[in-house]
Design an enzyme around this catalytic site. Sequence first.
Site, PDB file in Angstrom:
ATOM      1  CG  HIS A   1      -1.845  -0.954   1.341  1.00 24.14           C
ATOM      2  ND1 HIS A   1      -2.495  -1.605   0.165  1.00 24.14           N
ATOM      3  CD2 HIS A   1      -2.030  -2.299   2.359  1.00 24.14           C
ATOM      4  CE1 HIS A   1      -3.473  -2.935   0.681  1.00 24.14           C
ATOM      5  NE2 HIS A   1      -2.858  -3.172   1.925  1.00 24.14           N
TER       6      HIS A   1
ATOM      7  CG  ASP B   1      -5.012  -6.482  -0.083  1.00 25.53           C
ATOM      8  OD1 ASP B   1      -5.454  -7.189   0.810  1.00 25.53           O
ATOM      9  OD2 ASP B   1      -5.048  -5.052   0.127  1.00 25.53           O
TER      10      ASP B   1
HETATM   11  C1  NGQ Z   1      -5.249  -7.609   6.554  1.00 22.13           C
HETATM   12  N1  NGQ Z   1      -6.012  -5.932   4.858  1.00 22.13           N
HETATM   13  O1  NGQ Z   1      -4.402  -8.111   7.097  1.00 22.13           O
HETATM   14  O2  NGQ Z   1      -5.876  -8.655   5.914  1.00 22.13           O
HETATM   15  C2  NGQ Z   1      -5.661  -6.181   6.213  1.00 22.13           C
HETATM   16  C3  NGQ Z   1      -6.524  -5.731   7.051  1.00 22.13           C
HETATM   17  C4  NGQ Z   1      -5.205  -4.778   9.066  1.00 22.13           C
HETATM   18  C5  NGQ Z   1      -5.685  -5.141   4.166  1.00 22.13           C
HETATM   19  N2  NGQ Z   1      -5.060  -3.932   4.822  1.00 22.13           N
HETATM   20  C6  NGQ Z   1      -6.116  -5.788   8.549  1.00 22.13           C
HETATM   21  N3  NGQ Z   1      -6.100  -4.596   3.029  1.00 22.13           N
HETATM   22  O3  NGQ Z   1      -4.705  -4.269   8.296  1.00 22.13           O
HETATM   23  O4  NGQ Z   1      -5.185  -4.870  10.409  1.00 22.13           O
HETATM   24 ZN    ZN Z   2      -3.082  -6.971   2.950  1.00 25.98          ZN
END
Ligand code: NGQ
Ligand code: ZN
Length: 452
Positions: free
Chosen positions: A266, A317
């Site tokens: 990101h 993702d």
């Molecule tokens: C994840 N996903 O780990 O799946 C993360 C969300 C977080 C994205 N950032 C959870 N798209 O960042 O704590």
């Molecule tokens: Zn992620």
Amino acid sequence: METMRTNFFAGHAWRPDGWIRELRMDTRDGRFAHAHAAAAMRSEWVLPGIANLHSHAFQRAMAGLAEHRASDTDSFWSWRETMYAFAARITPDDLQAIAAQLYVEMLRAGYTQVCEFHYLHHAADGRPYADPATMSRAIIAAARETGIGLTLLPVLYMRGGFDGRALSPRQARFGHEIDAFLRLLETLRADEGERMRVGMALHSLRAVLPDAMAAVLAALPSDMPRHIHIAEQTAEVDECVAVRGARPVRWLLDHAPVDARWTLVHATHLDASEVQGIARSGATVAICPTTEANLGDGMFPLRAYLDANGAWGIGSDSHISVSPVEELRWLEYGQRLINRSRNVVAAAGMPSVGETLLRGVAASASASAGSAIGTLQEDRRADWIVLDAQAPELVARDEGNLVDSWVFSGNRNLVREVAVGGRRVVHEGRHVDEDRIASRYRDCVRRLAGAM
Ligand code: NGQ
Ligand code: ZN
């Protein structure tokens, strides 16, 4: 699965420095060995397979289930609660069924490598499985049965926030102490091969305190890829400034030896010095345009980053879309919308937007995935995709506009053939084992939905 196809003939084969006509490439042990000029049997458009730099496979099965407004403050953080509730139900068999379906979809779309950012390690109550690598092995099995190249990134997740609070009960499945985490990496490295590499990931600066980060980085094999989620949400940037006295990317650049082995996932919120800092470090930014839009993250400063010569690639993702075309298209469209202009990523001397995008993706693939992939060149793994030359979208196209037409026209999948490591896995638009894998996936998702 067909085991070996020793060579391909291409009417037109794309390389970062341009198209080559009438090319034959032999493969040996899964890698490109020799390139010869040779008359093609048909006029085909051959491109390198695309690397998907960021995946949470289990989230494929919840695509579309977090799109109802539940409050006036729906956000990334409320989506995360839905995602955690879903994650709590996934067994090792579920993970394999979902990941295999996802990897079939990726191959059909033209992705030949996936970097799996894997944090669903333990049973739902947080207890390790009898074999602590059980969930990792489910991912490996899914990659093997589909034939996709895998960079498995076991994720270190230790804390619930910047303040160092303990994991919440819903995060218990993700947690590790440092020793157990390093043991997991070592165990998995025994399974490495031409189509499976082991890297490592820090979930985020939120999830790993500074001392733990330093200890783990010091213990890693030097050639291992390192991935981290960073600066995706403004709340995370603000908290990092409050607790660590610097913005997340600035803090990481100042406290870790960030270099070409690193992938920053990101990196949405950057100031000008952070843009320069990442570009200078040689790290890759994994941009995930469809997920970043879906989660309301914000817009990566792509034009400034390209001007600084930064390395970047794409990831799907959360898998609300599984298509390199859609990721690349929206990467450019986001820039058009905020700049109110056209053809933003292209530059003088490289006017094609599609080829500029493909060049970016090809250039970062090997370092980010830790495998020799990304281009149709000798000694790279023999991954290629063939587009449907008969498709209406590609009629009367030539070398100057073929990639643009692939990326910017229509919504049909134009990928017909896909090979990974010289093995053909998609033939005439179908994965060789897609029916069995889809049927197991349907059973799995019905079961999961029944339990919700
Ligand atoms: C994840 N996903 O780990 O799946 C993360 C969300 C977080 C994205 N950032 C959870 N798209 O960042 O704590
Ligand atoms: Zn992620």
